[in-house]
Write a protein that holds these residues in place. Structure first.
Motif, mmCIF file in Angstrom:
data_model
loop_
_atom_site.group_PDB
_atom_site.id
_atom_site.type_symbol
_atom_site.label_atom_id
_atom_site.label_comp_id
_atom_site.label_asym_id
_atom_site.label_seq_id
_atom_site.Cartn_x
_atom_site.Cartn_y
_atom_site.Cartn_z
ATOM 1 N N PRO A 171 -80.408 66.099 7.812
ATOM 2 C CA PRO A 171 -79.410 65.384 7.022
ATOM 3 C C PRO A 171 -78.447 64.577 7.887
ATOM 4 O O PRO A 171 -77.995 63.490 7.480
ATOM 5 N N PHE A 172 -78.127 65.089 9.074
ATOM 6 C CA PHE A 172 -77.255 64.336 9.970
ATOM 7 C C PHE A 172 -77.950 63.068 10.439
ATOM 8 O O PHE A 172 -77.335 61.994 10.525
ATOM 9 N N LEU A 173 -79.245 63.194 10.730
ATOM 10 C CA LEU A 173 -80.042 62.016 11.090
ATOM 11 C C LEU A 173 -79.989 60.984 9.963
ATOM 12 O O LEU A 173 -79.766 59.795 10.203
ATOM 13 N N GLY A 174 -80.205 61.436 8.731
ATOM 14 C CA GLY A 174 -80.189 60.519 7.595
ATOM 15 C C GLY A 174 -78.852 59.837 7.410
ATOM 16 O O GLY A 174 -78.785 58.640 7.116
ATOM 17 N N SER A 175 -77.754 60.596 7.599
ATOM 18 C CA SER A 175 -76.425 60.021 7.393
ATOM 19 C C SER A 175 -76.108 58.948 8.419
ATOM 20 O O SER A 175 -75.382 57.993 8.127
ATOM 21 N N LEU A 176 -76.639 59.093 9.630
ATOM 22 C CA LEU A 176 -76.382 58.114 10.687
ATOM 23 C C LEU A 176 -77.407 56.979 10.700
ATOM 24 O O LEU A 176 -77.073 55.834 11.019
ATOM 25 N N ALA A 177 -78.652 57.289 10.357
ATOM 26 C CA ALA A 177 -79.720 56.278 10.432
ATOM 27 C C ALA A 177 -79.712 55.340 9.232
ATOM 28 O O ALA A 177 -80.158 54.195 9.341
ATOM 29 N N GLY A 178 -79.239 55.802 8.078
ATOM 30 C CA GLY A 178 -79.159 54.935 6.906
ATOM 31 C C GLY A 178 -80.495 54.321 6.545
ATOM 32 O O GLY A 178 -81.481 55.016 6.312
ATOM 33 N N THR A 179 -80.541 53.001 6.518
ATOM 34 C CA THR A 179 -81.765 52.295 6.137
ATOM 35 C C THR A 179 -82.886 52.463 7.157
ATOM 36 O O THR A 179 -84.038 52.132 6.864
ATOM 37 N N ASN A 180 -82.561 52.961 8.337
ATOM 38 C CA ASN A 180 -83.590 53.231 9.357
ATOM 39 C C ASN A 180 -84.015 54.701 9.363
ATOM 40 O O ASN A 180 -84.652 55.164 10.311
ATOM 41 N N THR A 181 -83.673 55.430 8.307
ATOM 42 C CA THR A 181 -83.940 56.870 8.266
ATOM 43 C C THR A 181 -85.404 57.204 8.501
ATOM 44 O O THR A 181 -85.738 58.103 9.281
ATOM 45 N N TRP A 182 -86.310 56.491 7.841
ATOM 46 C CA TRP A 182 -87.715 56.899 7.916
ATOM 47 C C TRP A 182 -88.364 56.528 9.234
ATOM 48 O O TRP A 182 -89.290 57.200 9.688
ATOM 49 N N ILE A 183 -87.855 55.489 9.903
ATOM 50 C CA ILE A 183 -88.342 55.198 11.262
ATOM 51 C C ILE A 183 -87.899 56.312 12.203
ATOM 52 O O ILE A 183 -88.669 56.809 13.029
ATOM 53 N N LYS A 218 -74.739 53.570 15.766
ATOM 54 C CA LYS A 218 -75.031 54.028 17.123
ATOM 55 C C LYS A 218 -76.483 53.724 17.504
ATOM 56 O O LYS A 218 -76.998 52.656 17.221
ATOM 57 N N GLU A 219 -77.145 54.703 18.153
ATOM 58 C CA GLU A 219 -78.512 54.465 18.636
ATOM 59 C C GLU A 219 -79.510 54.284 17.507
ATOM 60 O O GLU A 219 -80.598 53.749 17.720
ATOM 61 N N TYR A 220 -79.171 54.734 16.307
ATOM 62 C CA TYR A 220 -80.081 54.587 15.171
ATOM 63 C C TYR A 220 -80.230 53.130 14.745
ATOM 64 O O TYR A 220 -81.177 52.789 14.046
ATOM 65 N N ALA A 221 -79.301 52.290 15.159
ATOM 66 C CA ALA A 221 -79.400 50.868 14.826
ATOM 67 C C ALA A 221 -80.325 50.144 15.796
ATOM 68 O O ALA A 221 -81.115 49.284 15.399
ATOM 69 N N SER A 222 -80.260 50.501 17.090
ATOM 70 C CA SER A 222 -81.033 49.788 18.114
ATOM 71 C C SER A 222 -82.381 50.427 18.415
ATOM 72 O O SER A 222 -83.351 49.739 18.715
ATOM 73 N N GLY A 223 -82.463 51.733 18.352
ATOM 74 C CA GLY A 223 -83.724 52.415 18.672
ATOM 75 C C GLY A 223 -83.907 53.655 17.829
ATOM 76 O O GLY A 223 -83.854 54.788 18.343
ATOM 77 N N PRO A 224 -84.125 53.516 16.524
ATOM 78 C CA PRO A 224 -84.194 54.678 15.639
ATOM 79 C C PRO A 224 -85.327 55.647 15.966
ATOM 80 O O PRO A 224 -85.160 56.863 15.850
ATOM 81 N N VAL A 281 -86.807 56.302 18.955
ATOM 82 C CA VAL A 281 -86.500 57.063 20.167
ATOM 83 C C VAL A 281 -85.395 58.070 19.898
ATOM 84 O O VAL A 281 -85.465 59.227 20.333
ATOM 85 N N LYS A 282 -84.369 57.661 19.148
ATOM 86 C CA LYS A 282 -83.269 58.579 18.846
ATOM 87 C C LYS A 282 -83.767 59.743 17.992
ATOM 88 O O LYS A 282 -83.391 60.900 18.228
ATOM 89 N N GLY A 283 -84.626 59.461 17.026
ATOM 90 C CA GLY A 283 -85.206 60.538 16.223
ATOM 91 C C GLY A 283 -86.051 61.465 17.069
ATOM 92 O O GLY A 283 -86.026 62.688 16.899
ATOM 93 N N PHE A 284 -86.813 60.897 17.997
ATOM 94 C CA PHE A 284 -87.634 61.676 18.923
ATOM 95 C C PHE A 284 -86.770 62.655 19.705
ATOM 96 O O PHE A 284 -87.095 63.835 19.842
ATOM 97 N N LEU A 285 -85.637 62.174 20.224
ATOM 98 C CA LEU A 285 -84.750 63.016 21.007
ATOM 99 C C LEU A 285 -84.051 64.063 20.144
ATOM 100 O O LEU A 285 -83.813 65.189 20.586
ATOM 101 N N ASP A 286 -83.740 63.723 18.904
ATOM 102 C CA ASP A 286 -83.127 64.691 17.995
ATOM 103 C C ASP A 286 -84.077 65.863 17.733
ATOM 104 O O ASP A 286 -83.663 67.024 17.707
ATOM 105 N N GLY A 287 -85.353 65.558 17.531
ATOM 106 C CA GLY A 287 -86.338 66.615 17.318
ATOM 107 C C GLY A 287 -86.530 67.466 18.553
ATOM 108 O O GLY A 287 -86.735 68.685 18.468
ATOM 109 N N TYR A 288 -86.435 66.858 19.705
ATOM 110 C CA TYR A 288 -86.539 67.544 20.996
ATOM 111 C C TYR A 288 -85.487 68.632 21.101
ATOM 112 O O TYR A 288 -85.723 69.709 21.642
ATOM 113 N N LEU A 289 -84.295 68.375 20.523
ATOM 114 C CA LEU A 289 -83.197 69.322 20.615
ATOM 115 C C LEU A 289 -83.349 70.540 19.706
ATOM 116 O O LEU A 289 -82.598 71.495 19.832
ATOM 117 N N THR A 290 -84.299 70.523 18.774
ATOM 118 C CA THR A 290 -84.481 71.695 17.912
ATOM 119 C C THR A 290 -84.988 72.896 18.693
ATOM 120 O O THR A 290 -84.837 74.041 18.252
#
Length: 435
Positions: free
Chosen positions: A30-42, A179-185, A187-196
Motif C-alpha cells: 500500500p505504501f508503494l501504491g500511495s507513492l507510485a500513483g499512476t505508475n503503481t503497476w510498473i 520521488k523515485e517512483y516518477a523516474s524509475g518505478p 527499479v524502485k519497486g524491485f528494491l522495495d521487494g528486496y527489503l521484505t
C-alpha cells in the motif's frame, strides 16, 4: 499416497503464504501504491520479482537440493554451517521474531490505548502474544490445520473486505508519482521487494512445510520435494493477488489523502474512510493475525533447525527458548538488535539471492563448485563492505561509489557476475587439465 489432493495442496500453500506474510508484507504494497500513483503497476512488476519471484525460487531450490544446508554446502561445508546459522538467527530470535510482537503491538493496541503506561501494556501484550505463538508452534506438523485452515482464511477475508471497499467506494483516483517512483518505478519497486527479506525466509520454511506434507501421508522423499515446490507456487500466486489488492488500496488512498509517511498510515487512512472505527478494529485484527502467523512459522523453523545441530535439546525446549528470548528482546532491546541485525541481513540477502540463482544455472554442484566458491565469495565480500558503509564506515564510500549500480542500491550485482565468469574459467580449465 503418491500425491496430495488439490484441496490439500491449497492448504499447504496457504500455510506457506501465512508464514511469509507478516507485517512488512502488509505495509510495503500500500505504501508503494500511495507513492507510485499512476505508475503503481510498473512498480508492482519490479516488486513482484523480488518479493514473490525470488522467495518462490528459494523454496524450489532448497527442496531440490534436499535442504538449505545441502544447497549452501555446494560452496563449502564450513560456509554452509556458518551461513545457515546466521540466516536462522537473523530471521529468528535476533530480529524477525521479536519484531512480530512489537510491530503488531503498535498497530493492534496503541491506537486503542491512549491512557496508562505503554511499557506495561506492551509487556502484557507481548507476553500473551508469545504464549499463543509458543503453544501453536509446539506441534509444527499441525500448522496446516491451524494456519492454513483457520487463521489464514480469516486474514484473507479481511483483506478482501478492505479491497472490495476501495472498489465500491474508491477514496480517490491514482495520484501523481513521487520521488523515485516518477523516474524509475520498476527499479524502485524491485528494491522495495528486496527489503521484505522473504528470500532469506524461503530458505528456512521448507523444513516445516515438508513436515506438514509428511503428516498428510506423503512418505516418499521425491514426492515431498514435488509437493513442497507446488506449495511454493500456490503461496506465490496468493501473494501476487494480495499484493496487487493492497497496492490498489494504497494508490486510491494516496490519490485522495496524499502520500503517507508509511504503509501503516496509508492503511489507517483507507479503513477509516471506508469503515470508520470498525475499520481500525478490522485492521488491528489483520496485523495481529499476519504477525502471529509469521511468528509461529519462524519459531517452528528455527526450533527444528537447532534440534539438528544440538540434538541434546528437544524441539519444545528450543521453541520455549526462542519464544522467551524474543519476548525479552521485543520489550527491552529491539532497537539495539536492529542496529546490529539490519547490516547482517543486508550482507546475507545478496548472498542468498546469488546462491538461489546459481542452483538453477549450475545444477551440478560438484562440477561447478568453483563457480559457487568464486561467486559467493566475491558477493559476500562486497555485501559486507556495503553493509559496513551503511553501518557508518564512511571511509568506504569513495571506494564503493565506483561500483556499477551502486547509486540504486545494487552494487553487488556486477561483482557477482564477475565471480560467475571467473568461476566458469577455473572450472573449465580444471576439466581440460584432467582430460
Amino acid at each position: 499416497m503418491d500425491k496430495l489432493s488439490t484441496q490439500k495442496r491449497i492448504l499447504i500453500g496457504l500455510t506457506l503464504f501465512s508464514m511469509f506474510f507478516g507485517a512488512g508484507n502488509l505495509i510495503f504494497p500500500p505504501f508503494l501504491g500511495s507513492l507510485a500513483g499512476t505508475n503503481t503497476w510498473i512498480a508492482m512488476i519490479g516488486f513482484a520479482v523480488t518479493a514473490i519471484g525470488f522467495p518462490v525460487l528459494g523454496v524450489v531450490s532448497v527442496a531440490r537440493a534436499g535442504g538449505f544446508y545441502y544447497l549452501a554446502e555446494r560452496v563449502h561445508p564450513r560456509f554452509a554451517t556458518i551461513f545457515t546459522l546466521l540466516n536462522y538467527l537473523s530471521i529468528g530470535p535476533c530480529l524477525a521474531i521479536p519484531r512480530t510482537a512489537s510491530t503488531s503491538f503498535e498497530m493492534a493496541v496503541v491506537p486503542f490505548v491512549r491512557d496508562g503506561n505503554p511499557l506495561v501494556a506492551q509487556l502484557l501484550y507481548s507476553a500473551a502474544f508469545f504464549v499463543i505463538a509458543f503453544v501453536v508452534a509446539l506441534n509444527p506438523d499441525q500448522l496446516t490445520n491451524r494456519l492454513g485452515k483457520i487463521l489464514t482464511p480469516v486474514l484473507l477475508v479481511l483483506i478482501v473486505v478492505i479491497f472490495a471497499g476501495c472498489l465500491i467506494k474508491p477514496p480517490g483516483l491514482y495520484g501523481v508519482p513521487v520521488k523515485e517512483y516518477a523516474s524509475g518505478p520498476f527499479v524502485k519497486g524491485f528494491l522495495d521487494g528486496y527489503l521484505t527479506m522473504d528470500t532469506i525466509a524461503a530458505l528456512t520454511f521448507g523444513i516445516v512445510i515438508s513436515l506438514n506434507i509428511k503428516a498428510m501421508g506423503i512418505k516418499k522423499d521425491s514426492v515431498v520435494v514435488k509437493e513442497t515446490i507446488h506449495a511454493g507456487f500456490v503461496a506465490g500466486g496468493i501473494l501476487l493477488l494480495v499484493y496487487g489488492a493492497l497496492a490498489h488500496v494504497g494508490a486510491t488512498t494516496g490519490g485522495a489523502f496524499g502520500s503517507a509517511s508509511n504503509g501503516a498510515q496509508t492503511l489507517n487512512q483507507a479503513v477509516s474512510f471506508l469503515y470508520g472505527k470498525a475499520g481500525l478494529v478490522m485492521l488491528a485484527v489483520v496485523f495481529f493475525i499476519a504477525c502471529l502467523n509469521t511468528c509461529i512459522g519462524l519459531i517452528s523453523c528455527c526450533s527444528k533447525y537447532f534440534c539438528t545441530i544440538i540434538p541434546g535439546i528437544g524441539y519444545r525446549t528450543w521453541a520455549f527458548i526462542f519464544a522467551l528470548s524474543s519476548f525479552v528482546i521485543s520489550n527491552i532491546g529491539l532497537t539495539k538488535i536492529l542496529e546490529i541485525s539490519v547490516p547482517v541481513l543486508n550482507t546475507i540477502y545478496p548472498v542468498a539471492i546469488v546462491l538461489i540463482l546459481l542452483s538453477f544455472a549450475f545444477q551440478d554442484g560438484n562440477r561447478w563448485r568453483m563457480v559457487y566458491v568464486s561467486t559467493i565469495g566475491i558477493t559476500g565480500v562486497v555485501s559486507v563492505l556495503l553493509s559496513l558503509e551503511q553501518a557508518g564506515a564512511k571511509i568506504l564510500h569513495q571506494l564503493l561509489l565506483k561500483l556499477p549500480l551502486y547509486a540504486i542500491g545494487l552494487g553487488w550485482i556486477v561483482p557477482a557476475l564477475v565471480g560467475v565468469f571467473f568461476g566458469m574459467f577455473l572450472a573449465t580449465g580444471r576439466e581440460s587439465r584432467e582430460a
